[in-house]
Scaffold this motif. Structure first.
Motif, mmCIF file in Angstrom:
data_model
loop_
_atom_site.group_PDB
_atom_site.id
_atom_site.type_symbol
_atom_site.label_atom_id
_atom_site.label_comp_id
_atom_site.label_asym_id
_atom_site.label_seq_id
_atom_site.Cartn_x
_atom_site.Cartn_y
_atom_site.Cartn_z
ATOM 1 N N ASN A 76 1.298 5.023 2.082
ATOM 2 C CA ASN A 76 -0.060 5.197 2.072
ATOM 3 C C ASN A 76 -0.470 6.757 1.624
ATOM 4 O OD1 ASN A 76 -0.335 2.871 3.815
ATOM 5 N ND2 ASN A 76 1.450 4.075 4.899
ATOM 6 N N GLY A 125 -2.410 1.327 -0.392
ATOM 7 C CA GLY A 125 -1.125 1.078 0.518
ATOM 8 C C GLY A 125 0.483 -0.010 0.047
ATOM 9 N N GLN A 177 7.400 1.936 2.098
ATOM 10 C CA GLN A 177 6.224 1.933 2.835
ATOM 11 C C GLN A 177 5.322 3.601 2.273
ATOM 12 O OE1 GLN A 177 4.476 1.396 6.751
ATOM 13 N NE2 GLN A 177 2.447 0.510 6.323
#
Length: 261
Positions: A40, A50, A38
């Motif tokens: 961001n 994101g 992930q």
């Protein structure tokens, strides 16, 4: 099927021009596997980006004060959603056989598309003319926004993957060359080569192939010379009609998308 292509298509030479600079970036990678990560980013003027990858599905989002664009991509389907204060446009592509667009506005909802070669459309609301005008305005802008989102995706994903170079050769013998430009060996076992045209598509799942630094490995659609590092009879077709080759990692990440004809 065509002339041999001498130009090498380098996946990592995609221009990464980001119009909204990122101020901060965090990367989280699962300690047990790379099947999830992930990213961001926060940029200037309240913009955000994101990206989340999990179970062969990639979800990305870019948001500013004027719009939000979201994209979800899996091996079976791709969905792009573009939201503004005026409307929401959702575009769905499924297995190269269906394309659907749905725009929702205060004046009504218009759905259009193509399914198995047949066009369809449906309108519900008060004023179709105004809905079509809003749709035309949004579609004029969405192309560049999607490109911006894809550039950020590319930058994020490539930071976690090895540097590879691709060369597509057409002619009596057709094949795809993959060259390892990294400093370490790259294991391509489980990677997938997906070849498609507007009407047809097929794939080849790479078996046990490991490429050493500087080594080139060839993937032939049929027979080929026996004095090279290669896989033969992949059964894959390099389509001459607006062909596109997409390369996926063993975890389902789209590493590169190469257009040829």
């Amino acid at each position: 099927m065509g002339l041999k292509r001498d130009s090498i298509i380098t996946a990592l030479l995609i221009t990464l021009v980001i119009s909204i600079p990122a101020a901060a970036e965090t990367v989280q990678i699962s300690s047990q596997s790379n099947k999830f990560f992930q990213i961001n980013e926060e940029g200037k003027f309240g913009s955000t980006f994101g990206l989340e990858f999990s179970n062969a599905t990639r979800n990305s989002e870019m948001k500013t004060t004027d719009y939000t664009i979201q994209k979800t991509e899996s091996p079976e389907k791709q969905v792009t959603k573009y939201r503004t204060p005026r409307a929401t446009l959702k575009i769905t592509l499924s297995n190269a056989s269906m394309r659907k667009e749905r725009i929702t506005t205060p004046y009504g909802t218009l759905t259009t598309g193509v399914r198995k070669g047949r066009r369809f459309e449906k309108f519900e609301g008060l004023n179709r003319t105004k809905v079509e005008k809003i749709r035309a305005d949004i579609k004029e802008k969405i192309h560049n926004k999607v490109k911006e989102l894809e550039k950020r995706e590319t930058k994020a994903i490539r930071s976690e993957l090895p540097e590879l170079e691709f060369d597509i050769v057409e002619g009596e013998q057709e094949y795809v060359n993959i060259t390892n430009k990294a400093e370490k060996a790259v294991d391509l076992s489980g990677w997938r080569l997906h070849s498609a045209s507007p009407s047809y598509s097929d794939s080849y799942n790479i078996k046990e192939v490991k490429i050493e630094p500087g080594q080139t490995y060839s993937f032939y659609t049929g027979e080929g010379p026996m004095n090279v590092d290669a896989v033969y009879e992949t059964g894959m077709t390099l389509y001459s009609d607006s062909g596109k080759l997409t390369v996926y990692t063993d975890e389902g990440l789209k590493y590169a998308e190469i257009t040829y004809s």
